[in-house]
Design a protein around this motif. Structure first.
Motif, PDB file in Angstrom:
ATOM      1  N   GLU A   1       0.858  -1.188   0.000  1.00 48.77           N
ATOM      2  CA  GLU A   1       0.000   0.000   0.000  1.00 48.77           C
ATOM      3  C   GLU A   1       0.889   1.230   0.000  1.00 48.77           C
ATOM      4  O   GLU A   1       1.879   1.298   0.729  1.00 48.77           O
ATOM      5  N   ASP A   2       0.571   2.182  -0.854  1.00 49.34           N
ATOM      6  CA  ASP A   2       1.308   3.441  -0.855  1.00 49.34           C
ATOM      7  C   ASP A   2       0.310   4.597  -0.861  1.00 49.34           C
ATOM      8  O   ASP A   2      -0.885   4.397  -0.637  1.00 49.34           O
ATOM      9  N   VAL A   3       0.798   5.776  -1.136  1.00 52.59           N
ATOM     10  CA  VAL A   3      -0.059   6.962  -1.054  1.00 52.59           C
ATOM     11  C   VAL A   3      -1.218   6.893  -2.042  1.00 52.59           C
ATOM     12  O   VAL A   3      -2.329   7.320  -1.748  1.00 52.59           O
ATOM     13  N   SER A   4      -0.980   6.323  -3.215  1.00 53.95           N
ATOM     14  CA  SER A   4      -1.975   6.380  -4.274  1.00 53.95           C
ATOM     15  C   SER A   4      -2.718   5.075  -4.524  1.00 53.95           C
ATOM     16  O   SER A   4      -3.847   5.099  -5.037  1.00 53.95           O
ATOM     17  N   ASP A   5      -2.118   3.920  -4.162  1.00 53.58           N
ATOM     18  CA  ASP A   5      -2.701   2.640  -4.561  1.00 53.58           C
ATOM     19  C   ASP A   5      -2.597   1.584  -3.475  1.00 53.58           C
ATOM     20  O   ASP A   5      -1.723   1.641  -2.606  1.00 53.58           O
TER      21      ASP A   5
ATOM     22  N   TRP B   1     -15.992  -8.775  -1.068  1.00 56.83           N
ATOM     23  CA  TRP B   1     -14.903  -8.638  -0.093  1.00 56.83           C
ATOM     24  C   TRP B   1     -14.186  -7.299  -0.262  1.00 56.83           C
ATOM     25  O   TRP B   1     -13.869  -6.628   0.733  1.00 56.83           O
ATOM     26  N   THR B   2     -13.925  -6.899  -1.494  1.00 53.36           N
ATOM     27  CA  THR B   2     -13.207  -5.638  -1.717  1.00 53.36           C
ATOM     28  C   THR B   2     -14.011  -4.447  -1.188  1.00 53.36           C
ATOM     29  O   THR B   2     -13.440  -3.499  -0.638  1.00 53.36           O
ATOM     30  N   LEU B   3     -15.308  -4.498  -1.336  1.00 50.10           N
ATOM     31  CA  LEU B   3     -16.123  -3.378  -0.857  1.00 50.10           C
ATOM     32  C   LEU B   3     -16.146  -3.320   0.671  1.00 50.10           C
ATOM     33  O   LEU B   3     -16.082  -2.231   1.254  1.00 50.10           O
ATOM     34  N   THR B   4     -16.224  -4.479   1.316  1.00 49.20           N
ATOM     35  CA  THR B   4     -16.241  -4.481   2.782  1.00 49.20           C
ATOM     36  C   THR B   4     -14.879  -4.100   3.352  1.00 49.20           C
ATOM     37  O   THR B   4     -14.778  -3.722   4.517  1.00 49.20           O
ATOM     38  N   HIS B   5     -13.833  -4.176   2.536  1.00 48.16           N
ATOM     39  CA  HIS B   5     -12.488  -3.803   2.979  1.00 48.16           C
ATOM     40  C   HIS B   5     -12.028  -2.482   2.352  1.00 48.16           C
ATOM     41  O   HIS B   5     -10.824  -2.207   2.256  1.00 48.16           O
ATOM     42  N   ASN B   6     -13.001  -1.683   1.932  1.00 42.42           N
ATOM     43  CA  ASN B   6     -12.734  -0.330   1.430  1.00 42.42           C
ATOM     44  C   ASN B   6     -11.761  -0.315   0.257  1.00 42.42           C
ATOM     45  O   ASN B   6     -10.831   0.495   0.209  1.00 42.42           O
ATOM     46  N   LEU B   7     -11.976  -1.220  -0.692  1.00 44.24           N
ATOM     47  CA  LEU B   7     -11.186  -1.267  -1.921  1.00 44.24           C
ATOM     48  C   LEU B   7     -12.134  -1.202  -3.115  1.00 44.24           C
ATOM     49  O   LEU B   7     -12.332  -2.175  -3.838  1.00 44.24           O
ATOM     50  N   PRO B   8     -12.749  -0.041  -3.362  1.00 41.70           N
ATOM     51  CA  PRO B   8     -13.722   0.058  -4.448  1.00 41.70           C
ATOM     52  C   PRO B   8     -13.051   0.042  -5.814  1.00 41.70           C
ATOM     53  O   PRO B   8     -11.856   0.317  -5.956  1.00 41.70           O
TER      54      PRO B   8
ATOM     55  N   LYS C   1      -4.617  -3.828  -8.566  1.00 40.74           N
ATOM     56  CA  LYS C   1      -4.172  -2.505  -8.120  1.00 40.74           C
ATOM     57  C   LYS C   1      -5.395  -1.595  -8.013  1.00 40.74           C
ATOM     58  O   LYS C   1      -6.079  -1.344  -9.009  1.00 40.74           O
ATOM     59  N   PHE C   2      -5.665  -1.127  -6.804  1.00 37.46           N
ATOM     60  CA  PHE C   2      -6.837  -0.285  -6.550  1.00 37.46           C
ATOM     61  C   PHE C   2      -6.398   1.155  -6.267  1.00 37.46           C
ATOM     62  O   PHE C   2      -5.803   1.423  -5.202  1.00 37.46           O
ATOM     63  N   PRO C   3      -6.665   2.085  -7.175  1.00 38.97           N
ATOM     64  CA  PRO C   3      -6.349   3.497  -6.908  1.00 38.97           C
ATOM     65  C   PRO C   3      -7.179   4.022  -5.740  1.00 38.97           C
ATOM     66  O   PRO C   3      -8.371   3.711  -5.644  1.00 38.97           O
ATOM     67  N   LYS C   4      -6.563   4.791  -4.881  1.00 35.41           N
ATOM     68  CA  LYS C   4      -7.307   5.352  -3.748  1.00 35.41           C
ATOM     69  C   LYS C   4      -8.198   6.504  -4.190  1.00 35.41           C
ATOM     70  O   LYS C   4      -9.165   6.839  -3.494  1.00 35.41           O
ATOM     71  N   ALA C   5      -7.873   7.084  -5.347  1.00 34.50           N
ATOM     72  CA  ALA C   5      -8.723   8.144  -5.895  1.00 34.50           C
ATOM     73  C   ALA C   5      -9.817   7.486  -6.727  1.00 34.50           C
ATOM     74  O   ALA C   5      -9.743   7.395  -7.951  1.00 34.50           O
ATOM     75  N   TRP C   6     -10.855   7.014  -6.039  1.00 29.67           N
ATOM     76  CA  TRP C   6     -11.943   6.276  -6.693  1.00 29.67           C
ATOM     77  C   TRP C   6     -12.878   7.230  -7.422  1.00 29.67           C
ATOM     78  O   TRP C   6     -13.136   8.351  -6.970  1.00 29.67           O
TER      79      TRP C   6
END
Length: 349
Positions: free
Chosen positions: A89-93, A110-117, A193-198
């Motif tokens: 995990e880094d600043v962006s992903d 699972w991804t949604l319940t773990h805040n990975l949209p 790879k899930f960007p944090k900027a959803w």
């Protein structure tokens, strides 16, 4: 990865295994030799044995995108590698490593319940994670390729494990390097790879209409709201394989040149299409099939779903031959009326 602890290096052999419950068409199928793969390390020795015995072989995950014959001779590898874990995990992903045998829809949940949209538009697609990069699954304006960082697979030509980057995978519409090179790779793990900027993706027609009808605000819907909407739309349009056998969309939406599209729209002003890459247009295969009169049509035990012409169903005792005969009739009718070729989406074994 939460792989099976102390899993044997030799995978379990199950002779003459019935696979009716392991293919979503519900076809009566028997595997001469089924091998349960629970960890990647089991694959090299098994592939050596397969080569020594000159067995035909194939990999079977959830059986959601295949048409199987009554008997699968040789070796059938049942892909049951499970588990998922955040590896970086880094600043962006955020990076998530997932076993090829994980159920796809359960992973999306699972991804949604773990805040990975990000995967919410791909909810309710049947099958396992290992099949997703092969087919480059897509729905409602999103393709899985947008979220794949790399794929780990056993290369049967070099007899080694390889990690293919997103670029190496050569993703295209319902296509990939894996699909273009069948039986070369056995996918074992996928790194997402899930960007944090959803960003909400609701431009696809069905989703746009759903939220236009539902929303009283100008705010974008949340990932969970998109997930719920996709599940509701899919449930209304597509049959549940647990109720009636099917493999989802049976034909790919054909892509035609701008010239061919202009010719078609002159003759058929109501033809349904979507923009594609420059100079191309994607036609709605379901509309073409419906206009040819196939919605609800039945041939022996195979039929076209009454609510969605893009789906072929098993009314109970259909064989692979029944399904393919119906598909052939559809292809011939669409070709004759529109001059358009429909490609079958499921793999025919």
């Amino acid at each position: 990865m939460n792989r099976a602890k102390n899993a044997p290096l030799s995978p379990k052999l199950i002779p003459n295994l019935g696979l009716k419950s392991r293919n979503t068409f519900g076809l009566e199928v028997s595997a001469e030799r089924a091998f349960e793969i629970t960890q990647p390390d089991q694959i090299p020795a098994l592939m050596d044995e397969i080569a020594r015995n000159q067995w035909a072989w194939r990999v079977l995950g959830g059986g959601s995108n295949v048409i199987l014959p009554p008997v699968l001779s040789g070796a059938t590898l049942l892909m049951n590698i499970t588990g998922q874990e955040v590896t970086q995990e880094d600043v962006s992903d955020t990076y998530l490593l997932v076993g090829a045998g994980v159920n796809w829809h359960e992973l999306v949940q699972w991804t949604l319940t773990h805040n990975l949209p990000g995967l919410e538009n791909l909810a309710l697609i049947p099958g396992t994670v290992g099949a997703t990069p092969i087919q480059n699954i897509g729905a409602y304006g999103v393709e899985v390729a947008q979220y794949i960082e790399s794929v780990t697979a056993f290369d049967t030509q070099s007899n080694t494990f390889a990690t293919l980057s997103n670029k190496d995978c050569q993703f295209a519409y319902r296509d990939s390097h894996f699909k273009q090179n069948p039986n070369q790779y056995i996918v074992t793990e996928v790194l997402f790879k899930f960007p944090k900027a959803w960003q909400a993706r609701v431009h696809y027609a069905d989703l746009a209409k759903y939220f236009a009808d539902q929303s009283n605000t100008d705010q974008d819907p949340s990932p969970q709201e998109i997930f719920d909407a996709v599940c509701q739309i899919r449930t209304q349009k597509l049959p549940d394989p647990k109720v009636i056998g099917n493999a989802g969309s049976f034909f790919q939406n054909p892509i035609v040149s701008a010239e061919q599209y202009n010719t078609l729209i002159e003759k058929f002003p109501n033809i349904v299409s979507y923009p594609d890459t420059a100079g191309k247009r994607k036609l709605a295969a379901g509309w073409l099939i419906d206009q040819c009169g196939f919605k609800g049509k039945r041939l022996a035990e195979a039929g076209v779903y009454e609510k969605q012409a893009l789906v072929i169903v098993n009314h109970g005792e259909a064989s692979a031959s029944d399904i393919l005969n119906l598909a052939r009739q559809i292809q011939e009718a669409v070709q004759k009326q529109y001059g358009v070729t429909l490609d079958i989406e499921p793999n025919i074994l």
